[in-house]
Scaffold this active site. Structure first.
Site, PDB file in Angstrom:
ATOM      1  N   CYS A   2      29.191  45.734  37.299  1.00 59.30           N
ATOM      2  CA  CYS A   2      28.497  46.735  37.391  1.00 59.30           C
ATOM      3  C   CYS A   2      29.187  47.798  37.683  1.00 59.30           C
ATOM      4  O   CYS A   2      30.065  47.668  38.513  1.00 59.30           O
ATOM      5  CB  CYS A   2      27.151  47.016  38.373  1.00 59.30           C
ATOM      6  SG  CYS A   2      26.025  45.585  38.274  1.00 59.30           S
ATOM      7  N   ARG A  27      33.100  46.237  33.485  1.00 60.21           N
ATOM      8  CA  ARG A  27      32.535  45.863  34.716  1.00 60.21           C
ATOM      9  C   ARG A  27      31.187  45.141  34.468  1.00 60.21           C
ATOM     10  O   ARG A  27      30.569  44.399  35.163  1.00 60.21           O
ATOM     11  CB  ARG A  27      32.407  46.656  35.734  1.00 60.21           C
ATOM     12  CG  ARG A  27      33.480  47.538  36.095  1.00 60.21           C
ATOM     13  CD  ARG A  27      33.475  48.369  37.238  1.00 60.21           C
ATOM     14  NE  ARG A  27      33.121  48.200  38.201  1.00 60.21           N
ATOM     15  CZ  ARG A  27      33.896  47.581  39.322  1.00 60.21           C
ATOM     16  NH1 ARG A  27      35.338  47.714  38.997  1.00 60.21           N
ATOM     17  NH2 ARG A  27      33.474  47.090  40.339  1.00 60.21           N
ATOM     18  N   TRP A  73      25.543  44.232  34.952  1.00 60.10           N
ATOM     19  CA  TRP A  73      25.728  42.849  34.700  1.00 60.10           C
ATOM     20  C   TRP A  73      24.811  42.267  35.605  1.00 60.10           C
ATOM     21  O   TRP A  73      24.827  42.284  36.984  1.00 60.10           O
ATOM     22  CB  TRP A  73      27.194  42.387  35.215  1.00 60.10           C
ATOM     23  CG  TRP A  73      27.583  41.207  34.804  1.00 60.10           C
ATOM     24  CD1 TRP A  73      28.086  40.533  33.804  1.00 60.10           C
ATOM     25  CD2 TRP A  73      27.369  39.780  35.599  1.00 60.10           C
ATOM     26  NE1 TRP A  73      28.178  39.236  33.749  1.00 60.10           N
ATOM     27  CE2 TRP A  73      27.859  38.688  34.913  1.00 60.10           C
ATOM     28  CE3 TRP A  73      27.058  39.616  37.009  1.00 60.10           C
ATOM     29  CZ2 TRP A  73      27.762  37.657  35.493  1.00 60.10           C
ATOM     30  CZ3 TRP A  73      26.746  38.456  37.384  1.00 60.10           C
ATOM     31  CH2 TRP A  73      27.218  37.358  36.641  1.00 60.10           C
ATOM     32  N   LYS A 489      40.936  30.913  27.633  1.00 59.13           N
ATOM     33  CA  LYS A 489      40.938  31.923  26.861  1.00 59.13           C
ATOM     34  C   LYS A 489      40.200  31.865  25.608  1.00 59.13           C
ATOM     35  O   LYS A 489      39.269  32.666  25.096  1.00 59.13           O
ATOM     36  CB  LYS A 489      42.507  32.398  26.231  1.00 59.13           C
ATOM     37  CG  LYS A 489      43.350  33.003  27.321  1.00 59.13           C
ATOM     38  CD  LYS A 489      43.088  34.325  27.614  1.00 59.13           C
ATOM     39  CE  LYS A 489      42.040  34.693  28.735  1.00 59.13           C
ATOM     40  NZ  LYS A 489      42.641  34.545  30.072  1.00 59.13           N
ATOM     41  N   HIS A 508      43.180   8.839  29.707  1.00 54.42           N
ATOM     42  CA  HIS A 508      42.212   8.305  30.670  1.00 54.42           C
ATOM     43  C   HIS A 508      40.824   9.005  30.278  1.00 54.42           C
ATOM     44  O   HIS A 508      39.850   9.249  30.954  1.00 54.42           O
ATOM     45  CB  HIS A 508      42.658   8.682  32.058  1.00 54.42           C
ATOM     46  CG  HIS A 508      43.547   7.926  32.421  1.00 54.42           C
ATOM     47  ND1 HIS A 508      43.915   6.662  32.399  1.00 54.42           N
ATOM     48  CD2 HIS A 508      44.955   8.366  32.755  1.00 54.42           C
ATOM     49  CE1 HIS A 508      45.019   6.340  33.039  1.00 54.42           C
ATOM     50  NE2 HIS A 508      45.811   7.441  32.971  1.00 54.42           N
ATOM     51  N   LYS A 607      34.552  41.813  34.062  1.00 56.81           N
ATOM     52  CA  LYS A 607      36.077  41.620  34.511  1.00 56.81           C
ATOM     53  C   LYS A 607      36.341  41.692  35.795  1.00 56.81           C
ATOM     54  O   LYS A 607      36.869  40.902  36.347  1.00 56.81           O
ATOM     55  CB  LYS A 607      36.914  42.959  33.964  1.00 56.81           C
ATOM     56  CG  LYS A 607      38.248  42.767  34.115  1.00 56.81           C
ATOM     57  CD  LYS A 607      39.313  43.564  33.378  1.00 56.81           C
ATOM     58  CE  LYS A 607      40.625  43.008  33.364  1.00 56.81           C
ATOM     59  NZ  LYS A 607      40.894  41.523  32.959  1.00 56.81           N
TER      60      LYS A 607
HETATM   61  C1  G6P Z   1      36.605  37.262  35.864  1.00 55.56           C
HETATM   62  C2  G6P Z   1      37.477  37.676  34.667  1.00 55.56           C
HETATM   63  C3  G6P Z   1      38.787  36.737  34.598  1.00 55.56           C
HETATM   64  C4  G6P Z   1      39.507  36.798  35.965  1.00 55.56           C
HETATM   65  C5  G6P Z   1      38.591  36.443  37.119  1.00 55.56           C
HETATM   66  C6  G6P Z   1      39.347  36.640  38.468  1.00 55.56           C
HETATM   67  O1  G6P Z   1      36.147  35.820  35.643  1.00 55.56           O
HETATM   68  O2  G6P Z   1      36.843  37.699  33.669  1.00 55.56           O
HETATM   69  O3  G6P Z   1      39.525  37.450  33.700  1.00 55.56           O
HETATM   70  O4  G6P Z   1      40.561  35.996  35.774  1.00 55.56           O
HETATM   71  O5  G6P Z   1      37.534  37.189  37.073  1.00 55.56           O
HETATM   72  O6  G6P Z   1      39.643  37.832  38.538  1.00 55.56           O
HETATM   73  P1  G6P Z   1      40.587  38.678  39.544  1.00 55.56           P
HETATM   74  O7  G6P Z   1      40.336  40.088  39.230  1.00 55.56           O
HETATM   75  O8  G6P Z   1      40.362  38.243  40.813  1.00 55.56           O
HETATM   76  O9  G6P Z   1      42.018  38.163  39.148  1.00 55.56           O
END
Ligand code: G6P
Length: 612
Positions: A2, A27, A73, A489, A508, A607
């Site tokens: 958000c 966000r 979000w 990714k 395994h 993000k």
């Molecule tokens: C979210 C984002 C990822 C990121 C993760 C950790 O899931 O989509 O791209 O790696 O958060 O975020 P940070 O800001 O703590 O690295």
């Protein structure tokens, strides 16, 4: 998660809020809304969908001095017009935007319902605005005092902005847990979850602290704590330029950020390696060397891509500095009563510096007396402030939801840390130190010179494999976390299922999945494991799997084994993740593009994950 934005000042607030929301969309992007003062009442528009949907409903002749906006979000209640913010009090006199979660909303809601309140949405936010109204009515307090009193009953996280029909010239904002910045202009104030919405207007910023509430008028600003202690606003200068948060000539932010990696690595290194390559200047480490010398172990806590960088860090710190390292998902660290005490170091890694799980892990580690070190990108972020000692990555703003340049910049920071601790502990020879630090310094050029060719090769591969249902990514040693990152990714932006595995573990389990339709990406650049990885590649071909091998320049050994070879510049073993991550980022990028996915804003993701 958000984004919130607000404006009070001499410009028309409506277009400022809309462009601010576009900048905060990374966000969260499932619904958006705006509210503003009309002559006697509050007007609003809120819509399910991205900010562009909201924008299409805003007529260009709208004008307001003060407005608030939100991009969501979903946490409580699915994305819909009703659940979109702003939310209103039952008498429609108050409107709120909120980033965070009110944990005790159910009990408060029940109390309000018993007193006749009715709710239009399923959100915790609508409960909060009605609690503020209830306090205002019962206590006969003004807006500021009502927010103060209501928040004293709240458990949870919030960054909020509230407006009131009865105070057309001011708004009240408050913060706990979620970020909130106040941009200070010339007779105008901006409020936002980060600085992006206002840096073209002002670089003067106040970072509101947890537990603080501010009243923002046209010409005045007053900050108090929830318990009414007056605070002096501390204005800082932002060091971000507008072009850093714009796409420029690139088709997406993600591609721009992939291409920015050579420069981001240089920025991370800037001023940190001595000109004779004999010393690493990392203040956080150098000034606290006794902790690094005496520690029992280092625990790295992080989430997502940052966790993968942490895993690379384990190889680096154990390999170079000879300190035992554990790497934990921040969320798991929190709930398993970890054995961390005052002789331990906890390193928290986070691009945004706002990830709720990582923040909570830090607070637990601090309670247990550990020495907590932060590696963050966003200056002034909650994690940067909660850790007090640490290193900024200086990778520049990252806007694409899938992390790219943050990963390589985090790894670069961890190489610097490992070298710095290793040097101070004398666990690395001077010669080896020089070899690694010189190579680290030149790696940016190597990446730069190979980017275009890797881009073209991965584009071709993407056409061949765009319809794959599953992908396997394999690596050994320090390449194993890179395999995990490659798989993440692909999942994140193209919605193809992918798994990263240590190459040797394939036999395994995952080997059962291999058939002529299953592509495997294998990273075969590391010397210590090279023969073994080649053997793993043979095992895949023996089962007719499709094989894409990432190998070092001039390595032609795999030509007869793999279906496709991507050659990358040769480097020191410890530094290979900086190079091998890039073809994996570009491969998922092109697959996602061909599949028509929104690579910058993948579905369901955000993000900055500010909920646990
Ligand atoms: C979210 C984002 C990822 C990121 C993760 C950790 O899931 O989509 O791209 O790696 O958060 O975020 P940070 O800001 O703590 O690295």
């Amino acid at each position: 998660m958000c984004g919130i934005v607000a404006y009070n000042g001499k410009q028309n607030a409506i277009p400022l809020i809309i462009s601010g929301l576009e900048r905060l969309e990374y966000r969260g992007y499932d619904s958006a809304g705006i509210a503003w003062h009309n002559t006697k009442n509050l007007e609003f528009i809120k819509k399910s969908g991205k900010v562009k949907v909201l924008k299409s409903h805003i007529s260009t002749d709208l004008n307001a001095q003060l407005a608030i906006g939100h991009t969501r979000w979903a946490t409580h209640g699915k994305p819909s017009d009703e659940n979109a913010h702003p939310h209103f009090s039952i008498d429609n006199n108050l409107a709120i935007i909120h980033n965070g979660i009110i944990e005790n909303y159910a009990a408060i809601k029940e109390g309000l319902q018993n007193r006749g309140y009715k709710f239009k949405s399923q959100t915790d936010t609508e409960v909060l605005i009605n609690l503020i109204q209830d306090v205002k009515k019962n206590e006969k307090t003004n807006l500021f005092q009502s927010v103060q009193l209501a928040l004293s009953q709240i458990i949870g996280a919030y960054a909020i902005a509230v407006i009131d029909t009865n105070s057309p010239n001011s708004l009240v904002v408050a913060k706990k847990g979620s970020p909130l910045l106040i941009g200070v202009g010339d007779e105008e104030y901006f409020v936002a979850s980060d600085a992006a919405p206002f840096i073209q207007h002002t670089k003067n910023v106040i970072y509101l602290n947890d537990g603080e509430i501010a009243e923002i008028g046209l010409k005045h600003l007053e900050i108090r704590t929830i318990s009414n202690e007056l605070k002096t606003p501390y204005i800082q200068k932002l060091n971000i330029e507008l072009d850093q948060i714009e796409k420029g000539d690139y088709e997406t932010f993600m591609l721009k950020e992939i291409y920015e990696q050579p420069n981001a690595i240089l920025e991370t290194l800037r001023g940190r390696i001595s000109p004779d390559f004999n010393f690493v200047k990392l203040r956080g480490v150098n000034e606290n060397i006794e902790f690094f010398q005496n520690t029992n172990k280092i625990t790295i806590v992080a989430c997502g891509t940052s966790w993968h960088a942490g895993l690379v860090g384990e190889y680096l710190i154990e390999g170079i500095a000879k300190v035992p390292v554990e790497v934990e998902y921040a969320s798991e660290f929190l709930y398993r009563n970890p054995l961390v005490s005052k002789n331990d170091i906890v390193i928290a890694i986070s691009q945004s510096g706002e990830t709720a799980d990582t923040l909570s892990a830090i607070s637990l580690a601090k309670k247990r007396g550990a020495f907590v070190y932060g590696i963050c990108n966003v200056v002034g972020s909650s994690i940067a402030r909660a850790t007090t000692v640490g290193t900024y990555m200086h990778a520049g703003p990252e806007i694409g939801v899938a992390s790219t340049k943050s990963f390589t910049s985090q790894v670069t920071t961890l190489v610097l840390m490992a070298l710095s601790i290793g040097k101070l502990k004398k666990s690395i020879s001077d010669d080896e130190f020089q070899i690694i630090s010189k190579e680290l310094f030149s790696i940016s050029k190597k990446i730069q010179s190979s980017l275009d060719s890797i881009n073209k090769q991965t584009q071709k591969l993407a056409k061949l494999y765009k319809n794959a249902k599953n992908f396997l990514y394999l690596g050994r040693g320090i390449s194993f976390p890179v395999a995990l990152e490659g798989a993440l990714k692909l999942k994140e932006i193209s919605y193809i299922h992918a798994e990263g595995y240590p190459a040797a573990e394939m036999k395994h389990g995952p080997i059962a999945l291999i058939d002529k339709n299953m592509p495997t990406v294998i990273i075969a650049t590391n010397k210590p494991n090279y023969e073994k990885v080649v053997a793993n590649a043979e095992e895949i071909k023996a089962r007719s799997g499709k094989l894409i091998a990432i190998v070092s320049q001039d390595d032609n050994n795999m030509n007869n084994i793999a279906d496709h070879i991507i050659q990358v510049p040769e480097t020191h073993d410890f530094l290979t993740p900086l190079i091998t991550a890039i073809p994996l980022q570009l491969l998922s990028y092109h697959i996602a593009k061909i599949r028509g996915c929104d690579v910058d804003q993948p579905r369901n993701l955000a993000k900055s994950v500010t909920v646990e």
